[in-house]
Each structure stands twice: as C-alpha cells, then as structure tokens.
Design an enzyme around this catalytic site. Sequence first.
Site, PDB file in Angstrom:
ATOM      1  N   SER A   1       5.570   6.025  -2.833  1.00 18.17           N
ATOM      2  CA  SER A   1       4.715   6.915  -2.050  1.00 18.17           C
ATOM      3  C   SER A   1       4.899   8.369  -2.521  1.00 18.17           C
ATOM      4  CB  SER A   1       5.028   6.730  -0.559  1.00 18.17           C
ATOM      5  OG  SER A   1       4.011   7.275   0.234  1.00 18.17           O
TER       6      SER A   1
ATOM      7  N   HIS B   1       2.720  -0.874   3.208  1.00 17.65           N
ATOM      8  CA  HIS B   1       3.419   0.277   2.616  1.00 17.65           C
ATOM      9  C   HIS B   1       4.936   0.185   2.805  1.00 17.65           C
ATOM     10  CE1 HIS B   1       2.808   4.274   0.880  1.00 17.65           C
ATOM     11  NE2 HIS B   1       3.644   4.820   1.740  1.00 17.65           N
TER      12      HIS B   1
ATOM     13  N   ASP C   1      -2.095  -1.792   2.526  1.00 20.72           N
ATOM     14  CA  ASP C   1      -1.380  -0.537   2.764  1.00 20.72           C
ATOM     15  C   ASP C   1      -2.230   0.360   3.658  1.00 20.72           C
ATOM     16  OD1 ASP C   1      -0.352   2.128   2.444  1.00 20.72           O
ATOM     17  OD2 ASP C   1       0.622   1.483   0.592  1.00 20.72           O
TER      18      ASP C   1
END
Lengths: 279, 279
Positions: free
Chosen positions: B148, B257, B224
């Site tokens: 990320s 995620h 995600d």
Amino acid sequence: MTLQPVSSWTSFGGTLSVHDHDSEACGCPMRFAVFTPPRAKDGPVPVLWYLSGLTCNWSNVMEKSGLQRMAAELGLMVVAPDTSPRGEDVADDDAYDLGQGAGFYIDATEMPWAPHFRMQQYITEELPALIGSAFPADMERQGIFGHSMGGHGALTLHFKQRARYRSVSAFSPIVAPSKVPWGRKAFQAYLGDECPAWGEHDACELVKRQPSDAHILIDQGEADQFLEEQLKPELFEAACREAGQSLTLRRHPGYDHSYYFIASFMEDHLRHHAKALKA
Amino acid sequence: MTLQPVSSWTSFGGTLSVHDHDSEACGCPMRFAVFTPPRAKDGPVPVLWYLSGLTCNWSNVMEKSGLQRMAAELGLMVVAPDTSPRGEDVADDDAYDLGQGAGFYIDATEMPWAPHFRMQQYITEELPALIGSAFPADMERQGIFGHSMGGHGALTLHFKQRARYRSVSAFSPIVAPSKVPWGRKAFQAYLGDECPAWGEHDACELVKRQPSDAHILIDQGEADQFLEEQLKPELFEAACREAGQSLTLRRHPGYDHSYYFIASFMEDHLRHHAKALKA
C-alpha cells in the site's frame, strides 16, 4: 443455532470466516473462526480444532501462526473457538489467568463460574454440531491441537473423547494442571477444592488411566518463560512412558512461548494430523 | 548510532530482533525489526527492505505475513522500519492517513512536518548505514518491497536509487499518489501545493522518466476496498507499457487489502527477490 457472519477473507485460495452465535452451553454469544481450504469445494474435509492459550481468542492463531498455507495445501479445515465465555453478564476476574479468556476447556461446577463457564460442553458438543451442519466438514475425521492452556485442552479432550478426536498434538501444553499454579488456581475456582475429580481434567492422570491409540506430537521451546513453573513436559513424558503411550516430545533450543515459536512448527503439526486423518 | 535491544525471538531457526535507536534523520527515537536467517551464520546475506502501509509499524508484517519461513529457507535478511517518526514531540494529525504512521517515505519540506518527517533519508541513508554496520548484511545485494503506502515507497525508492535496490516488488501499492486522495493529501501537507516536484515521488511519473532494468512484481487483490479510489494499478500498468518497463501485475479475485492477502503471496515475492539478488 443461527450463525451471524462477522468477517470473511480469502486466504491461500480458501476462506477464513468469523462467526457469532448464541451458545446454549455458555449462555452467551460466542465467536469463532473457521478456515475452509479450497479442497472443500469438492466435498467434506477433515476438521482440526485449535484451542488457544490464556487471554487469546480466534484471532491469535489465525493472524499469527500462518496455518492457512499448509491447511490449504493439505485440505484441512481448522476451527478456532474462543477461550471462554465473555461479556458483561459473564463472571470475570482481574487476573489474566482466571475468568474471561481463561476457560481451561472444562465445565465449571462452582459459583460464580458455573452458569457460563462450560467450555468442555461447548467445544465437544455444541460447536461440533454447528460446524457439522453449517460447513463442508467430515465429522468422522476430527483432530485437535492447541497451545499452552489450549494444549491442555487438546490433550484432555482427546483422552475424554478418543472416538471424536482421532489425532492430537500440542505446542507448549500445560500437561499437569493439578500440579502447577495456572491449573491449580483455575481448578480450585471452577471445580472446588482439590479432589480426585481434578484428575479427570489432567493429561498426566488421564494417560495413566488409559493410554490412547493416537500418536501424540508435542513441541516445546526450551527458552519458554513458563517452562519450569507451569508446563513441565517431563511429567507428561514420564506418564506416557509409564502408560505405554506413543509420544514424540521435541524440545527446541532458543524458542519461547510466542506465536513465533508456534509458526515455526505449525507445518509439522498440520502434517501430523493430515497423516493420521488420511487427509 | 547506538542500538537499544527491545525484543528478540527465535523464529524458523533464525532470529527476529527489534531495536530502538536515536535517528538523526527523523530527530527522534525510531524502532525497527530485523529478521536474520540461519544462513547469516555463514556470512553476509542479501537484505530486503519491507515498507509497511498506513498506521503500521514493524510488527504487522513480522507478526502476520509469515515471511520468516521462506526468508529463512532462501537466506534473506528482512528489515521492517516504522512508517513515520513518532512521539509527543513529533507533529501529528487526527486522521489515520496523515502525520504519525503516514510518512509516505518522502522528506517533508513544509511545516509542521519538515523537522521530523524525513523518511526517505531515514530509509535510504541512515538505516542502511546502521544495518550494514550492525548486522551480517551484504549491502551490495539489497531489494525493496512493501504494501500500500509502503508499495509506493518501494517503487519510488527503487526508481530513485536503482543501484541500491536491485530488486523490487509490491502488494497493492499506491502507484499514482499525485492522482489519488491518500497521496494528494499527504503531498499537499508534506511538500506543498501541487507542482512538478510531486512527480519525483510518483511511481507512474518516475517510470516514464526512466524505466528500470529490474523486473517489477505487483500483486493486487480484486476485492481490495481501496482498489478503485486509491490504488489504480491500471495507471502503473499503462505507464510501464509506455515506458518499456518490465512488469508482472497479477490481479487476484477475492483477495482484499489485508495481511491475509499479503501472506498468501509472500512466498512468491521472496522468491522474486532471491532470484534477482542471487540469494
């Protein structure tokens, strides 16, 4: 028994799902997690029960042990229950080793614990019925393992229900709760003053009464901070020798009581169960 | 630069250790973790830098990704720094995506962030010097990866210092911070109003200016929750195509995620780096 979905994640091609339900055994809502391997799409798979240690809930083993990788590969379902009833209406104690988070996988007979602390009934009757009805689980092939207090739970529940739990293993288990501070404190509170009934929940006593046909795998870290006072694997080793119980006890230099230790040997445990359950 | 030991665990035959030190770059104490594989006993091993996402510190990846297993097998050291300076004397913001826990791996030029938020200098200069001097690390073989915000860090720091980071990969990275809310908010705060300098910290811009000789691996979950608004891997895919950059972008149905996603593909990333670094 209605399941309330809490969370779900895709993991190693399988699914990790968390559920709430109203437990009759514990008289309160209970939460558990299930890892369902990809192979379950093709039919029921063997079920492994993982019992956690003091203070833990479903998340410790599912977040930190890395079990999903090998459970996916071997086609094993893994169920991670909570370690006790919980909630505002449930008795508790300020200490980490009594009350909520410290159910010890027995059914309490003493107040104030008796109304809710019925983890043996919950783990061995209520939750298996729920899993068998709601998940693609082959309930003829169940194994059980756990860590510390959960290792005590795995060993004792195996001896109590040999037909249900055909394979068993433990990480740094409490093997002689009648003789160590953690166990004596809990048994005194939940079961009352020391008496022969304590032995019904003590792996060292149970194996001497009747060894099991299963081969038991135990891993223990030699740098475990609880080794000498609370765990005492040598007592179980001696009891197994005396009883003719098949046991592999591995002592690992440098490893402590943490999930870093559990993760390091999780693959061996899953392979141990898969072999016994013919997964 | 004195290291203060915080914790240490044996893990998969290697050692996970956590350390504090007074950082000159960040002007405050900083904490990081290092996994040292068993092979380091025989001599220096390649070093992988893992940069974490918003709110994280060293513990998320070390507790939840399971990286130790394959890092031990492949003989890779993995360093997990914090995601920002922290402490009472360090500027902060109530939002999770700005200030402490959200350093974005750049050196801030704006107040109140400039005095401490110098994560680029910390990660690419100060910490490598420390690791090279205190651990059995082969500093000629370094790779970088992250998740990320840390995927943004890994990609941009690779493009900024191609000689240092010879291999690169990312899980669900922010690839176009100049164009998405997380990045625009952080760049506005740390670097000031939008200007060409933003492009120096944007992987999509950097690859177009000069592609890298490295082959880039990116994994992205299709479930995600940040995919469409914040991550936009299609922008990096297009930029790489335009620039002639070698890229493998894998889209995985069902994955979100979380670290359950990262853990599922961690082995592939470690093998990717080991191959490039000839571990």
